[in-house]
Design an enzyme around this catalytic site. Structure first.
Site, PDB file in Angstrom:
ATOM      1  CB  CYS A  96      -0.905   0.134   1.276  1.00  0.00           C
ATOM      2  SG  CYS A  96      -1.979  -1.424   1.033  1.00  0.00           S
ATOM      3  CB  THR A  97       4.118   2.157   1.656  1.00  0.00           C
ATOM      4  OG1 THR A  97       3.591   2.103   2.990  1.00  0.00           O
ATOM      5  CG2 THR A  97       5.166   3.290   1.623  1.00  0.00           C
TER       6      THR A  97
END
Length: 208
Positions: A96-97
């Site tokens: 997600c980062t």
């Protein structure tokens, strides 16, 4: 043929469905554990209906959610410019980062194309704020704590992690045109190269 996406609105509000499926709380994410060999049959037997992906050409489901700053974001207020909504499982996790930072690095390009960008997950506003600050994300993150929006868009579905089945947000992205219709949907997104595919789709949308 019914696909294996279960609409768990009842579960996310009550914590239990007919048939006794437990709701397990873990960290920032809410995952409903599926204790049967055939989870889809279990949910069908329990009378829980399933939602599906919204396909290109269909109207994007209406939504009103607060972002990380507490500001209400309403889809109907965004008409007139393309909207990019990406669903992701959890703040400040590796995949997600990387995805968020890829959109961050292309944000100026998307903005010049008139795109309004929003990330969506079940995390709290406080978690979103920390995530944005840590990685200097220039776009809002919407708080979908009860997964209502994710369910509408078909992003909240059965996942299989190392043989363990559970319900959660599937990484996915919707490009919505200026009139509020879905122009493109990416299901089960692979992070690497996704930002480029989105940019190309926006350019294609402009040329139509």
């Amino acid at each position: 043929m019914i696909e294996s996406l279960v609409n768990l609105a009842a579960l996310s509000r009550t914590g239990q469905a007919a048939g006794g499926v437990p709701k397990a709380m873990g960290g920032h994410d809410t995952i409903v554990q599926v204790p049967t060999a055939d989870p889809i049959s279990h949910f069908l037997a329990a009378g829980i209906l399933m939602a599906d992906w919204i396909e290109p050409g269909q109207a994007a489901p209406a939504f009103t959610l607060k972002d990380d700053s507490g500001t209400k974001v309403k889809l109907s207020d965004l008409k007139g410019n393309p909207v990019l909504v990406y669903f992701y499982p959890r703040d400040d996790t590796p995949g997600c980062t990387r995805e968020a930072c890829a959109f961050r690095d292309r944000y100026d390009e998307l903005k010049k194309l008139g795109v309004q960008l929003f990330g969506v997950s079940g995390d709290t506003a406080e978690s979103h704020q920390k995530f944005r600050e840590k990685f200097s994300l220039p776009f809002p993150l919407l708080v979908d704590s009860d997964h209502a929006m994710s369910e509408k868009y078909g992003a909240y579905r059965e996942k299989n992690m190392y043989g363990k089945k559970s319900m959660g947000i599937q990484r996915s992205t919707y490009l919505i045109d200026a009139q509020g219709k879905v122009a493109k949907v990416w299901k089960r997104v692979t992070v690497d190269g996704h930002d480029q595919k989105v940019i190309e789709a926006v350019h294609q949308l402009e040329s139509e």
